[in-house]
Design an enzyme around this catalytic site. Structure first.
Site, PDB file in Angstrom:
ATOM      1  N   SER A 152     -41.456  49.725-122.773  1.00 21.54           N
ATOM      2  CA  SER A 152     -42.721  50.292-123.251  1.00 21.54           C
ATOM      3  C   SER A 152     -43.098  51.593-122.556  1.00 21.54           C
ATOM      4  O   SER A 152     -44.069  52.240-122.947  1.00 21.54           O
ATOM      5  CB  SER A 152     -43.861  49.286-123.093  1.00 21.54           C
ATOM      6  OG  SER A 152     -44.303  49.241-121.760  1.00 21.54           O
ATOM      7  N   LYS A 190     -48.236  50.512-116.400  1.00 22.20           N
ATOM      8  CA  LYS A 190     -48.815  51.206-117.550  1.00 22.20           C
ATOM      9  C   LYS A 190     -49.662  52.400-117.090  1.00 22.20           C
ATOM     10  O   LYS A 190     -50.045  52.507-115.923  1.00 22.20           O
ATOM     11  CB  LYS A 190     -49.734  50.261-118.347  1.00 22.20           C
ATOM     12  CG  LYS A 190     -49.026  49.112-119.044  1.00 22.20           C
ATOM     13  CD  LYS A 190     -48.215  49.569-120.222  1.00 22.20           C
ATOM     14  CE  LYS A 190     -47.558  48.382-120.930  1.00 22.20           C
ATOM     15  NZ  LYS A 190     -46.560  47.722-120.081  1.00 22.20           N
TER      16      LYS A 190
END
Length: 232
Positions: A152, A190
């Protein structure tokens, strides 16, 4: 001797790498240097590459590495490329922000806290293993390492199997890549963002959606300081 535009381009690339760890796009470079076309950017990059100031990282989009800088802008900054041992090639994807305090050939054993998801959150940080890291690759502060699992964050140049070097901190600014512990049990890597009273953990892959939590559910445990990649 570099031209003015070459100076401007290498300074812009270096600044963007320090801020986000990601090279600017050709469109961004064109606009920053007020060029009429991307072909001008290609010529500047090729010239800098031929002179050994930058190199393009293979098989990755928007991947440039600053190898050295002109003397007038290089003070206090060091681009480090070293190997922890003869079997492991290590690539510094984000340059050190300050001159190292220790010799470049020194190696530090960082705690390796298992795997961290660059996808959906997985197990919390744990483990007793260590990872040898060149001391010159690390800035000030306490650090630890995590092995990346998932895809991701690929658009930020963070790939499955990479080792994320994390500076331990419980604070970070929006836009920084952090280790976030979610609900006390799941850790993920993230971009951090705050919006509408919520914490957003944004991926760098258009195939993934942001993860949104209440502020009380997210604890910052560090922010990305660099990456190591093993080539088998």
């Amino acid at each position: 001797m570099l031209t003015r535009k070459q100076h401007e381009l290498i300074r812009f690339i270096q600044t963007r790498l320090e801020e986000s760890g990601v090279s600017p796009s050709f469109e961004e470079m064109k606009e920053a240097l007020d060029l009429k076309s991307k072909s001008g950017v290609h010529r500047l990059i090729s010239a800098l590459e031929e002179r050994g100031f930058i190199r393009r990282l293979p098989n990755r989009a928007r991947a440039l590495e600053v190898l050295k800088q002109p003397e007038d802008i290089s003070a206090g900054k060091t681009a480090v490329r070293a190997a922890a041992n003869s079997n492991t090639a290590l690539t510094a994807l984000k340059p050190a922000l300050a001159a190292p305090r220790e010799p470049a050939n020194d190696v530090i054993e960082l705690p390796l806290h298992g795997r961290i998801a660059a996808g959906v959150p997985i197990e919390a940080l744990e483990g007793q293993a260590t990872l040898p890291v060149p001391a010159a690759l690390l800035g000030p502060g306490e650090h630890y390492a995590l092995e990346v699992s998932g895809d991701s964050m690929i658009e930020a140049g963070i790939l499955d199997g990479d080792f994320a070097l994390i500076r331990r901190t419980n604070t970070a600014r929006d836009g920084e890549i952090v280790v976030a512990l979610v609900r006390g049990e799941e850790a993920t890597l993230k971009y951090l963002r705050h919006e509408k009273g919520m914490v957003w953990l944004d991926p760098a892959n258009s195939a993934y959606e942001p993860q949104i939590y209440r502020d009380s559910e997210v604890e910052v445990q560090g922010k990305l300081a660099g990456l190591l990649r093993r080539y088998h």
